[in-house]
Design an enzyme around this catalytic site. Structure first.
Site, PDB file in Angstrom:
ATOM      1  N   HIS A   1      43.419  36.691  31.126  1.00 18.47           N
ATOM      2  CA  HIS A   1      43.129  37.702  32.160  1.00 18.47           C
ATOM      3  C   HIS A   1      41.679  37.533  32.604  1.00 18.47           C
ATOM      4  CE1 HIS A   1      46.565  40.654  31.980  1.00 18.47           C
ATOM      5  NE2 HIS A   1      46.903  39.758  31.063  1.00 18.47           N
TER       6      HIS A   1
ATOM      7  N   SER B   1      50.342  45.622  39.635  1.00 17.39           N
ATOM      8  CA  SER B   1      49.743  46.556  38.668  1.00 17.39           C
ATOM      9  C   SER B   1      50.301  47.957  38.914  1.00 17.39           C
ATOM     10  CB  SER B   1      48.221  46.580  38.856  1.00 17.39           C
ATOM     11  OG  SER B   1      47.916  47.173  40.108  1.00 17.39           O
TER      12      SER B   1
ATOM     13  N   GLU C   1      49.113  41.904  24.492  1.00 18.54           N
ATOM     14  CA  GLU C   1      47.673  41.582  24.421  1.00 18.54           C
ATOM     15  C   GLU C   1      47.065  42.004  23.094  1.00 18.54           C
ATOM     16  OE1 GLU C   1      45.339  42.255  27.930  1.00 18.54           O
ATOM     17  OE2 GLU C   1      43.457  42.371  26.827  1.00 18.54           O
TER      18      GLU C   1
ATOM     19  N   ASP D   1      51.823  43.882  35.754  1.00 17.43           N
ATOM     20  CA  ASP D   1      50.511  43.599  35.175  1.00 17.43           C
ATOM     21  C   ASP D   1      49.986  44.862  34.480  1.00 17.43           C
ATOM     22  OD1 ASP D   1      48.200  42.064  34.740  1.00 17.43           O
ATOM     23  OD2 ASP D   1      47.256  42.751  36.598  1.00 17.43           O
TER      24      ASP D   1
ATOM     25  N   ALA E   1      40.264  36.077  35.109  1.00 18.52           N
ATOM     26  CA  ALA E   1      39.942  34.656  35.252  1.00 18.52           C
ATOM     27  C   ALA E   1      39.590  34.251  36.682  1.00 18.52           C
ATOM     28  CB  ALA E   1      41.110  33.816  34.725  1.00 18.52           C
ATOM     29  N   SER E   2      39.084  35.191  37.457  1.00 18.03           N
ATOM     30  CA  SER E   2      38.578  34.808  38.785  1.00 18.03           C
ATOM     31  C   SER E   2      37.241  34.092  38.620  1.00 18.03           C
ATOM     32  CB  SER E   2      38.388  36.057  39.665  1.00 18.03           C
ATOM     33  OG  SER E   2      39.622  36.454  40.224  1.00 18.03           O
TER      34      SER E   2
ATOM     35  N   ASP F   1      42.889  38.054  40.541  1.00 14.72           N
ATOM     36  CA  ASP F   1      42.960  39.146  41.512  1.00 14.72           C
ATOM     37  C   ASP F   1      41.659  39.231  42.309  1.00 14.72           C
ATOM     38  OD1 ASP F   1      43.484  41.394  42.960  1.00 14.72           O
ATOM     39  OD2 ASP F   1      43.527  42.785  41.283  1.00 14.72           O
TER      40      ASP F   1
HETATM   41  P1  13P Z   1      40.113  39.126  37.801  1.00 17.77           P
HETATM   42  O1  13P Z   1      39.458  40.455  38.000  1.00 17.77           O
HETATM   43  O2  13P Z   1      39.187  38.149  37.152  1.00 17.77           O
HETATM   44  O3  13P Z   1      40.714  38.566  39.045  1.00 17.77           O
HETATM   45  O4  13P Z   1      41.327  39.344  36.749  1.00 17.77           O
HETATM   46  C1  13P Z   1      42.583  39.790  37.182  1.00 17.77           C
HETATM   47  C2  13P Z   1      43.472  40.158  36.057  1.00 17.77           C
HETATM   48  O5  13P Z   1      43.262  39.864  34.890  1.00 17.77           O
HETATM   49  C3  13P Z   1      44.697  40.899  36.408  1.00 17.77           C
HETATM   50  O6  13P Z   1      45.413  41.278  35.284  1.00 17.77           O
HETATM   51  O1  G3H Z   2      43.555  43.585  35.843  1.00 20.87           O
HETATM   52  C1  G3H Z   2      43.662  44.297  36.824  1.00 20.87           C
HETATM   53  C2  G3H Z   2      43.997  43.774  38.161  1.00 20.87           C
HETATM   54  O2  G3H Z   2      42.856  43.252  38.788  1.00 20.87           O
HETATM   55  C3  G3H Z   2      44.676  44.825  38.974  1.00 20.87           C
HETATM   56  O3  G3H Z   2      43.778  45.757  39.466  1.00 20.87           O
HETATM   57  O4  G3H Z   2      44.801  47.891  38.692  1.00 20.87           O
HETATM   58  O5  G3H Z   2      43.126  47.859  40.591  1.00 20.87           O
HETATM   59  O6  G3H Z   2      45.447  46.955  40.906  1.00 20.87           O
HETATM   60  P1  G3H Z   2      44.316  47.229  39.942  1.00 20.87           P
HETATM   61 ZN    ZN Z   3      44.214  41.741  33.563  1.00 17.86          ZN
END
Ligand code: 13P
Ligand code: G3H
Ligand code: ZN
Length: 313
Positions: A215, A50, A136, A82, A217-218, A260
């Protein structure tokens, strides 16, 4: 094997009814944990960076770590940006060696999103080798970096827009909003987790054979949330997307699933536990090692039981 784009990976994933895991990376232990799991499972991988990760770790360090992962694993790995938010950021990553980028214009009006995405696609596709572009449509709720999208500002993807968007931008994959969200609080307390599979079905009818991305998708693994809360953390009501729903999406048109938060939780849980149980320790390897092992085990679980991409490298 050099870094690959997502083109071939997605074609095989679509045809095979599975998805590739796109895991966010910020440091060496996270990369090693993910890659160790993929090696065990012989799985293709997307390692994604990211803007926040670039700022934290410095892009050059992350690229060199990913190159080490390639040498160590010999797996097909794509290095992906990302949530790129500007043409300049995408260009910088492409010039630096990323094989895939996301341009996230989901907060923009339709025409502006088309224009920005088209510009990134023109640049990415003119490269040799070809760099793939994820775009997106629709807007997820939750926190990314310092942007916080409230429930009121979030919106589902409108299936009536996707054909025109893909035709006019030439993007290689499309992230859609069907009820997932970023972070560790995806549903309100007492709310039944639900995804809009009807939207996913409508989108894939209009875009046959086209790779869709999920996205947020945790699954916010409860075991790790419990460890965090047991050892001094404060994450009441953390809740994610049930894994059976993600498996169902992976068997449909979803070819990339972004994870993530689950890695963050695994790492934080192990560090908290270790620090609480060994207050005398001050060697970072003693808590970062178990954190890396926890990432390996959660990624192995995802590859086999959620994504279905084990043995597909
Ligand atoms: P989570 O916060 O569900 O892990 O999503 C991560 C994500 O979409 C990163 O782009
Ligand atoms: O969708 C976002 C990811 O979880 C990345 O998070 O921008 O804090 O690195 P971050
Ligand atoms: Zn995302």
């Amino acid at each position: 094997m050099p870094l690959v784009s997502t083109k071939e990976m997605f074609k095989k994933a679509y045809e095979g009814g599975y998805a590739i895991g796109a895991f966010n990376v910020n440091n060496m232990e996270i990369i090693q944990g993910i890659v160790n799991a993929a090696k065990k499972c012989n799985a293709p991988l997307i390692l994604q960076v990211s803007a926040g990760a670039r700022k934290y770790a410095n892009q050059t360090y992350l690229i060199k770590l990913v190159e080490a992962a390639l040498i160590d694993s010999n797996l097909p790995i794509a290095l992906h940006l990302d949530h790129g938010d500007t043409f300049e950021l995408c260009k910088d990553c492409i010039d630096g060696g990323f094989t895939s980028v996301m341009i996230d214009g989901s907060h923009l009006p339709f025409e502006d999103n088309v224009e920005l995405t088209r510009r990134v696609v023109d640049y990415a596709h003119s490269r040799d080798p070809y760099v793939t572009v994820e775009a997106e449509l629709g807007r997820l709720e939750g926190v990314e970096d310092d942007i916080n999208v409230s429930a009121e500002d979030a919106s589902y993807t409108d299936p009536d827009e996707v054909q025109e968007f893909v035709r006019r931008t030439g993007c290689d994959s499309l992230a859609i909003a069907i009820g997932t969200s970023h972070g560790a609080y995806k549903f309100k307390p007492g709310q039944k987790p639900e995804l809009r599979f009807d939207i996913l079905e409508e989108v894939s009818k209009r875009l046959p054979g086209f790779p869709i991305v999920l996205h947020g998708a945790s699954s916010v693994v409860p075991e790790y949330v419990d460890i965090i809360n047991k050892y001094g953390g404060n994450m009441p009501d953390a809740i994610g997307v049930p894994e059976n729903m993600l498996r169902k999406a992976a068997s449909m048109a979803v070819c990339k699933i972004n994870i993530d938060s689950d890695l963050r939780l695994a790492m934080t849980a192990m560090i908290r536990k270790n620090m609480a149980e060994h207050p005398e320790n001050f060697d970072p390897r003693k808590y970062l090692g178990p954190a890396r092992d926890a990432i390996e085990s959660i990624v192995e679980h995802k590859i086999i039981n959620v994504l279905g991409c084990d043995g597909k490298a």
